[in-house]
Structures are given as structure tokens and as C-alpha cells.
Design a protein around this motif. Sequence first.
Motif, short mmCIF file in Angstrom:
data_model
loop_
_atom_site.label_atom_id
_atom_site.label_comp_id
_atom_site.label_asym_id
_atom_site.label_seq_id
_atom_site.Cartn_x
_atom_site.Cartn_y
_atom_site.Cartn_z
N ARG A 206 1.03 -1.31 0.25
CA ARG A 206 0.35 -0.24 0.20
C ARG A 206 1.17 1.54 0.61
O ARG A 206 0.34 2.52 -0.65
N ALA A 207 1.75 1.36 0.95
CA ALA A 207 2.53 2.38 0.82
C ALA A 207 3.31 2.44 -0.69
O ALA A 207 3.79 4.02 -1.33
N SER A 208 3.76 1.53 -1.35
CA SER A 208 3.79 1.58 -2.96
C SER A 208 3.23 1.91 -3.23
O SER A 208 3.25 2.86 -4.43
N LEU A 209 2.45 1.90 -3.68
CA LEU A 209 0.96 3.13 -4.37
C LEU A 209 0.76 4.19 -4.16
O LEU A 209 0.59 5.01 -4.84
N ALA A 210 0.90 4.68 -2.79
CA ALA A 210 1.11 6.12 -2.45
C ALA A 210 2.17 6.77 -2.89
O ALA A 210 1.92 8.02 -2.70
#
Length: 234
Positions: A206-210
Motif C-alpha cells: 500500500r505504501a508503494s502505491l501511495a
Amino acid sequence: MSPRRTDPQTRTALVDIAAGLLAGEGPQALSARRVAAEAGSSTMTVYTNFGGMSGLVREMVLEGFARLEAYFSHVKATDDPVADMALLGRAYRRNAVTNPHLYAVMFGGARPAGFSLTDEDRQHGRYTLGTVVGCATRCIEAGRFRAGDAELAAHLLWTAVHGLVTLELGEYLIDPCNADVVFEAQLTGLMVGAGDDLAAAERSVRASLARLPGELGGVTPYPAGGDPSASGPA
């Protein structure tokens, strides 16, 4: 007499035209005359820039890996190496979707008869993978991936994402299991498969998507595939 200088923009345009012809119409469409006609120039332009058609095809491969490396270079190393790894996966996918014609040539999906890559040519791809190996090393050192061979871990991740991208470009992934749905699940599964905890892997993915708009949104788009931002959330 000094050799004639070549224009980098002309070289790039010829590479994109040739890759588009090869992917769209097959090897029979690829000739110095056809490439030059599409570029609005003479056949001498092809020979001046590449020494002939074999040189042009080889340049497609090298240009493809150069563009992939440009995407990888925008991924910053952080204190969450698993998020960094997921973002490298996103970079790989975005480059392929942005430059589908070059992607096909890089890995043999489209290539004129009589042309074959040398081991030296393939070394460019192996060199590019070094970025992923380095990230896998940091994942292992952080205790997120199980102890082992970072190069093997990088290869496992590469082959998995490459397979998804190939199916995506072939338009095989459709609802309800479209490319975005499968890719997000794949990223988490790959991190868990490499040894990460499920909850931690989900947070990092999820952090990589952000991070995607800030780190990959600014990569210069190329004419082969249009605007990278149009390729969806990955």
C-alpha cells in the motif's frame, strides 16, 4: 573526413518507428526504406545512425533497457525496502505499458528473422536487474525476506512480474481478474513468498502505491507508448 554526427532525437524517433512497425505489422514491415519513409527521411538516415538494420534492431533492445533503467532510477531507497521493491515492480510494469513495442523487442516477442541477440546484448538486461538485486539484499538485511541468495530472489520477482506484464500486454487479463487486481495481489504474494509477514507486506505494498505519483509520475514519457500516467494505478 570526420564521421557525420547523428542527432539523438532522430535516433530515438527511428527506434520508436521501427519498434512500432515490428510489433504492429511483423518482421516483413521492417526495412530501411519503410522506416525512413515513416520518419520522412532518406534511407541514408538509417545507415548514418545505426550502420544498417541490424544496428537499428539492436538499438531498440538497448533503448528499451535504458528506458527501464530510467524508471528504476526514480525509485528512492527508504527505510522500507519491501515498499521499495514493490515500487520497482510498479516501475517495471509502467515501463512496459508505456513502451510496449520496445518491450516486445527486448525479450524476443517481436524480432526480425535473421537477427539474434548476443550475450553482450543480454548483459544490458542483467545489468538493469542489478537494481532489483540490491533492493532484495536490503530486504534480507532488514529481516523482511528470508536469508538466502538475493540474486535468486530478484530473479524470482522479475520472472513473476514479467509474466503478468506479458499477459497484460496481450490483453488476456480481463474483469474480474484484470491486470490491476491481479498485480496488487501478486505484489503482496511475492513479498510473502520471499519471507515477509503478510500484514507487513500488505502495508508496504500500500505504501508503494501511495509513493507512485511522486516517484514515477515525473518520469519523462516516451513516444512509443504515450503518457505513463495513463497506464492505470500500477
